[in-house]
Design a protein around this motif. Structure first.
Motif, PDB file in Angstrom:
ATOM      1  N   ASP A 304     -21.081  -0.497  -0.704  1.00 49.77           N
ATOM      2  CA  ASP A 304     -21.432   0.462   0.342  1.00 49.77           C
ATOM      3  C   ASP A 304     -20.481   0.427   1.531  1.00 49.77           C
ATOM      4  OD1 ASP A 304     -23.693   1.316  -1.093  1.00 49.77           O
ATOM      5  OD2 ASP A 304     -24.891  -0.332  -0.301  1.00 49.77           O
ATOM      6  N   ALA A 305     -19.478  -0.435   1.486  1.00 49.88           N
ATOM      7  CA  ALA A 305     -18.492  -0.473   2.569  1.00 49.88           C
ATOM      8  C   ALA A 305     -17.585   0.746   2.478  1.00 49.88           C
ATOM      9  CB  ALA A 305     -17.668  -1.747   2.490  1.00 49.88           C
ATOM     10  N   VAL A 306     -17.091   1.187   3.626  1.00 44.24           N
ATOM     11  CA  VAL A 306     -16.210   2.355   3.653  1.00 44.24           C
ATOM     12  C   VAL A 306     -14.849   1.963   3.095  1.00 44.24           C
ATOM     13  CG1 VAL A 306     -15.047   4.033   5.118  1.00 44.24           C
ATOM     14  CG2 VAL A 306     -17.411   3.392   5.597  1.00 44.24           C
ATOM     15  N   ALA A 307     -14.397   2.691   2.088  1.00 43.09           N
ATOM     16  CA  ALA A 307     -13.110   2.409   1.454  1.00 43.09           C
ATOM     17  C   ALA A 307     -12.032   3.383   1.883  1.00 43.09           C
ATOM     18  CB  ALA A 307     -13.263   2.463  -0.068  1.00 43.09           C
ATOM     19  N   LEU A 308     -12.416   4.600   2.247  1.00 42.26           N
ATOM     20  CA  LEU A 308     -11.425   5.649   2.499  1.00 42.26           C
ATOM     21  C   LEU A 308     -11.938   6.566   3.597  1.00 42.26           C
ATOM     22  CD1 LEU A 308      -8.862   7.252   1.668  1.00 42.26           C
ATOM     23  CD2 LEU A 308     -10.268   8.404  -0.039  1.00 42.26           C
ATOM     24  N   VAL A 309     -11.093   6.812   4.592  1.00 44.97           N
ATOM     25  CA  VAL A 309     -11.420   7.735   5.677  1.00 44.97           C
ATOM     26  C   VAL A 309     -10.275   8.720   5.820  1.00 44.97           C
ATOM     27  CG1 VAL A 309     -11.891   7.998   8.138  1.00 44.97           C
ATOM     28  CG2 VAL A 309     -12.808   6.022   6.908  1.00 44.97           C
ATOM     29  N   CYS A 310     -10.598  10.004   5.823  1.00 45.03           N
ATOM     30  CA  CYS A 310      -9.601  11.061   6.022  1.00 45.03           C
ATOM     31  C   CYS A 310     -10.231  12.131   6.893  1.00 45.03           C
ATOM     32  CB  CYS A 310      -9.150  11.636   4.683  1.00 45.03           C
ATOM     33  SG  CYS A 310      -7.877  12.918   4.827  1.00 45.03           S
ATOM     34  N   GLU A 311      -9.809  12.166   8.164  1.00 47.35           N
ATOM     35  CA  GLU A 311     -10.397  13.073   9.146  1.00 47.35           C
ATOM     36  C   GLU A 311     -11.913  12.874   9.181  1.00 47.35           C
ATOM     37  OE1 GLU A 311      -8.892  16.960   8.181  1.00 47.35           O
ATOM     38  OE2 GLU A 311      -6.913  16.510   9.007  1.00 47.35           O
ATOM     39  N   GLU A 313     -13.996  13.070   6.621  1.00 42.41           N
ATOM     40  CA  GLU A 313     -14.526  12.689   5.315  1.00 42.41           C
ATOM     41  C   GLU A 313     -14.334  11.201   5.084  1.00 42.41           C
ATOM     42  OE1 GLU A 313     -14.025  13.938   0.571  1.00 42.41           O
ATOM     43  OE2 GLU A 313     -12.828  14.917   2.135  1.00 42.41           O
ATOM     44  N   GLU A 314     -15.332  10.557   4.511  1.00 44.14           N
ATOM     45  CA  GLU A 314     -15.194   9.159   4.157  1.00 44.14           C
ATOM     46  C   GLU A 314     -15.897   8.890   2.833  1.00 44.14           C
ATOM     47  OE1 GLU A 314     -18.787   6.701   6.310  1.00 44.14           O
ATOM     48  OE2 GLU A 314     -16.996   7.101   7.511  1.00 44.14           O
ATOM     49  N   LEU A 315     -15.374   7.915   2.099  1.00 42.73           N
ATOM     50  CA  LEU A 315     -15.936   7.511   0.821  1.00 42.73           C
ATOM     51  C   LEU A 315     -16.168   6.012   0.834  1.00 42.73           C
ATOM     52  CD1 LEU A 315     -13.686   9.461  -1.737  1.00 42.73           C
ATOM     53  CD2 LEU A 315     -16.017  10.037  -1.040  1.00 42.73           C
ATOM     54  N   THR A 316     -17.305   5.572   0.321  1.00 43.96           N
ATOM     55  CA  THR A 316     -17.531   4.150   0.140  1.00 43.96           C
ATOM     56  C   THR A 316     -16.781   3.685  -1.106  1.00 43.96           C
ATOM     57  OG1 THR A 316     -19.483   4.471  -1.246  1.00 43.96           O
ATOM     58  CG2 THR A 316     -19.827   4.384   1.152  1.00 43.96           C
ATOM     59  N   TYR A 317     -16.722   2.374  -1.313  1.00 48.88           N
ATOM     60  CA  TYR A 317     -16.076   1.867  -2.520  1.00 48.88           C
ATOM     61  C   TYR A 317     -16.778   2.372  -3.775  1.00 48.88           C
ATOM     62  CZ  TYR A 317     -12.855  -1.243  -0.113  1.00 48.88           C
ATOM     63  OH  TYR A 317     -11.830  -1.731   0.646  1.00 48.88           O
ATOM     64  N   ALA A 318     -18.106   2.430  -3.731  1.00 50.25           N
ATOM     65  CA  ALA A 318     -18.844   2.916  -4.900  1.00 50.25           C
ATOM     66  C   ALA A 318     -18.544   4.388  -5.170  1.00 50.25           C
ATOM     67  CB  ALA A 318     -20.340   2.709  -4.700  1.00 50.25           C
ATOM     68  N   GLU A 319     -18.460   5.197  -4.119  1.00 52.01           N
ATOM     69  CA  GLU A 319     -18.181   6.625  -4.290  1.00 52.01           C
ATOM     70  C   GLU A 319     -16.754   6.851  -4.781  1.00 52.01           C
ATOM     71  OE1 GLU A 319     -21.170   8.374  -0.798  1.00 52.01           O
ATOM     72  OE2 GLU A 319     -19.116   7.768  -0.316  1.00 52.01           O
ATOM     73  N   LEU A 320     -15.805   6.111  -4.224  1.00 56.10           N
ATOM     74  CA  LEU A 320     -14.422   6.237  -4.663  1.00 56.10           C
ATOM     75  C   LEU A 320     -14.295   5.803  -6.122  1.00 56.10           C
ATOM     76  CD1 LEU A 320     -11.426   6.700  -4.188  1.00 56.10           C
ATOM     77  CD2 LEU A 320     -11.288   4.422  -3.156  1.00 56.10           C
ATOM     78  N   PRO A 347      -1.554  16.892  -1.961  1.00 52.99           N
ATOM     79  CA  PRO A 347      -1.354  16.594  -0.539  1.00 52.99           C
ATOM     80  C   PRO A 347      -2.042  15.285  -0.175  1.00 52.99           C
ATOM     81  CG  PRO A 347      -3.072  18.239  -0.811  1.00 52.99           C
ATOM     82  CD  PRO A 347      -2.494  18.011  -2.178  1.00 52.99           C
ATOM     83  N   ARG A 348      -1.704  14.742   0.988  1.00 55.19           N
ATOM     84  CA  ARG A 348      -2.370  13.531   1.451  1.00 55.19           C
ATOM     85  C   ARG A 348      -3.831  13.846   1.726  1.00 55.19           C
ATOM     86  NH1 ARG A 348       1.784  10.226   5.432  1.00 55.19           N
ATOM     87  NH2 ARG A 348       3.478  10.004   3.921  1.00 55.19           N
ATOM     88  N   SER A 349      -4.701  13.296   0.912  1.00 53.44           N
ATOM     89  CA  SER A 349      -6.112  13.646   0.948  1.00 53.44           C
ATOM     90  C   SER A 349      -6.873  12.620   0.134  1.00 53.44           C
ATOM     91  CB  SER A 349      -6.319  15.043   0.352  1.00 53.44           C
ATOM     92  OG  SER A 349      -5.958  15.043  -1.028  1.00 53.44           O
ATOM     93  N   PRO A 350      -8.204  12.620   0.214  1.00 52.96           N
ATOM     94  CA  PRO A 350      -8.979  11.739  -0.657  1.00 52.96           C
ATOM     95  C   PRO A 350      -8.697  11.988  -2.134  1.00 52.96           C
ATOM     96  CG  PRO A 350     -10.348  12.502   1.141  1.00 52.96           C
ATOM     97  CD  PRO A 350      -9.060  13.260   1.232  1.00 52.96           C
ATOM     98  N   ASP A 351      -8.433  13.243  -2.509  1.00 53.28           N
ATOM     99  CA  ASP A 351      -8.134  13.543  -3.914  1.00 53.28           C
ATOM    100  C   ASP A 351      -6.899  12.791  -4.401  1.00 53.28           C
ATOM    101  OD1 ASP A 351     -10.281  15.169  -4.384  1.00 53.28           O
ATOM    102  OD2 ASP A 351      -9.220  17.039  -3.977  1.00 53.28           O
ATOM    103  N   LEU A 352      -5.919  12.588  -3.513  1.00 55.26           N
ATOM    104  CA  LEU A 352      -4.714  11.867  -3.903  1.00 55.26           C
ATOM    105  C   LEU A 352      -5.044  10.417  -4.252  1.00 55.26           C
ATOM    106  CD1 LEU A 352      -1.658  11.516  -4.211  1.00 55.26           C
ATOM    107  CD2 LEU A 352      -1.528  11.150  -1.737  1.00 55.26           C
TER     108      LEU A 352
END
Length: 453
Positions: A304-311, A313-320, A347-352
């Motif tokens: 449940d820790a935050v793994a990715l932040v982009c503007e 939008e953020e994803l936890t490790y489980a979501e990523l 582009p530089r984004s969570p999708d990348l």
């Protein structure tokens, strides 16, 4: 009988109206606009939260009487209140924790500078930026002088609202974009209630945008330090580290104000023993692991820790992990697997980030592409690397060359998205050898054809 005091709020409103129409208001506004015109992005001690504060993490320490006495003596020697020395300590801590040299602290002030605002109950306090320049060779004594001057200038212009200043500067997120850590020094004189001695202790001063340090000064040998932060972005361990390092700074300032701040020792004996003993020993064998396996272990430990932040939008490790697993299964279904090369043009984004992780989870190596590069260069890279798949978007796909035998996975295509989202979010469990390639990167080709490494 004495007349009842006039505590009407209309006095505050009238005073504020008169101030905004005065030359004093214009002068204050001009001062702040010039002072903060080339302001830096506020240097922070804790990450910036993406949502309003819901929970706090809190720590309190009562300073040792000997340290308090030494701090009071240093402040007296410099001819300044103790609060100025405490502000100096916070600035030193911020500089040492981040390495930044242009700092902006948030300083709460009463902003009651006339009879109407001085005695009428009401919320007229203000939060203003205290901007300071700190270098490693700056001594605490020199910084203390700068703090004293800065606070004096700040108080002289303290009625100009921080909200108005943020609007003048075009800060879309208001005061949160204006200052970093906040520092509040609260006098707490002892009181007696029905013969019993009592002490005022601030329990909660409201939401904070960064680390907030509140000092409760009861006079004499009693001085409390309260540290508060948003629990969503700062845990108890991180707050404890800030407390330990800040107390080390206070001790150093009490001992030697002429020491350059870059020479203050912040490493504890335990940390030093760890660095010089365990970490400083000869290299030891470590168990071999792949990048996907290492990531999977992190997901297991802190899902449940935050793994990715982009503007915003953020994803936890489980979501990523789930997103990468679905895309890895889609890539595998379309022919990607071990020893293959999958090109990625995003582009530089969570999708990348999701795509790069998904390619490795599928057992393949990723080949990053820049759609702005010449088409012939991209075509050469695809052919030379033997890529059979390109992960991209519909917009960027138009900028890529047509390459025979290279399929395209368009992440924003509705059919592709539906197929991906319908797949199992668990790990595809593709065997990934330790000696397998993780990526292929090409040189610039300035001395000939680009070379893949």
């Amino acid at each position: 009988a004495a007349p009842a005091p006039d505590w009407s709020l209309t006095r505050l409103v009238a005073a504020d109206t008169a101030y905004t129409a005065s030359e004093r208001y214009a002068a204050d506004r001009a001062y702040w606009r010039e002072r903060m015109a080339d302001r830096p992005e506020p240097v922070r001690l804790v990450p910036r939260a993406t949502a309003p504060m819901r929970r706090r993490v809190h720590d309190t320490v009562l300073l040792d009487p000997a340290t308090v006495a030494a701090l009071r003596a240093r402040a007296a020697d410099a001819g300044v209140p103790l609060s100025r020395l405490l502000l100096t300590a916070v600035a030193v801590h911020l500089h040492r924790a981040t390495g930044e040299r242009d700092l902006v602290l948030g300083l709460p002030v009463t902003a009651r500078r006339d009879p109407a605002t001085r005695d009428v109950p009401g919320m007229v306090s203000n939060l203003l930026p205290l901007r300071l320049a700190v270098r490693p060779d700056t001594t605490a004594a020199r910084l203390l002088d700068a703090v004293a001057t800065g606070v004096s200038d700040l108080l002289a212009h303290s009625r100009y609202r921080a909200e108005d200043l943020a609007r003048d500067l075009g800060l879309t997120d208001g005061v949160r974009e204006l200052v970093g850590p906040t520092v509040n020094v609260l006098p707490q004189p002892g009181v007696r209630i029905d013969g019993a001695e009592a002490e005022f202790v601030p329990h909660w001063l409201g939401p904070v945008g960064d680390l907030a340090l509140t000092f409760g000064d009861s006079g004499g040998s009693r001085l409390r330090v309260h540290l508060d932060a948003d629990a969503d972005v700062c845990d108890e361990r991180a707050l404890a580290e800030h407390r330990r390092h800040f107390l080390a700074v206070l001790e150093a300032l009490a001992e030697d104000p002429d020491r350059p701040v870059g020479h203050i020792e912040l490493t504890s004996p335990e940390e030093r023993a760890l660095l010089l003993g365990e970490f400083g020993t000869a290299p030891r064998p470590a168990p071999g692991t792949t990048w996907p396996a290492a990531f999977a272990e992190r997901v297991r430990l802190a899902p449940d820790a935050v793994a990715l932040v982009c503007e915003d939008e953020e994803l936890t490790y489980a979501e990523l992990d789930a997103a990468a697993n679905r895309l890895a299964r889609l890539l595998a279904a379309r022919g990607a697997g071990p020893e293959d090369v999958v090109a990625v043009a995003l582009p530089r984004s969570p999708d990348l980030v999701v795509a790069l992780l998904a390619v490795m989870k599928a057992g393949a190596a990723y080949l990053p592409l820049d759609a702005d590069h010449p088409r012939d260069r991209i075509a050469y890279m695809l052919d030379d690397a033997g890529a059979r798949t390109v992960v991209t978007t519909r917009e960027l796909s138009d900028a890529l060359p047509d390459a025979p035998g290279v399929a395209r996975v368009l992440l924003d295509d509705p059919a592709t998205a539906a197929a991906r989202d319908a797949l199992d979010p668990t790990d595809p469990a593709v065997p990934v050898p330790l000696d397998g390639a993780a990526y292929v990167i090409y040189t610039s080709g300035s001395t000939g054809r680009p070379k893949g490494v």
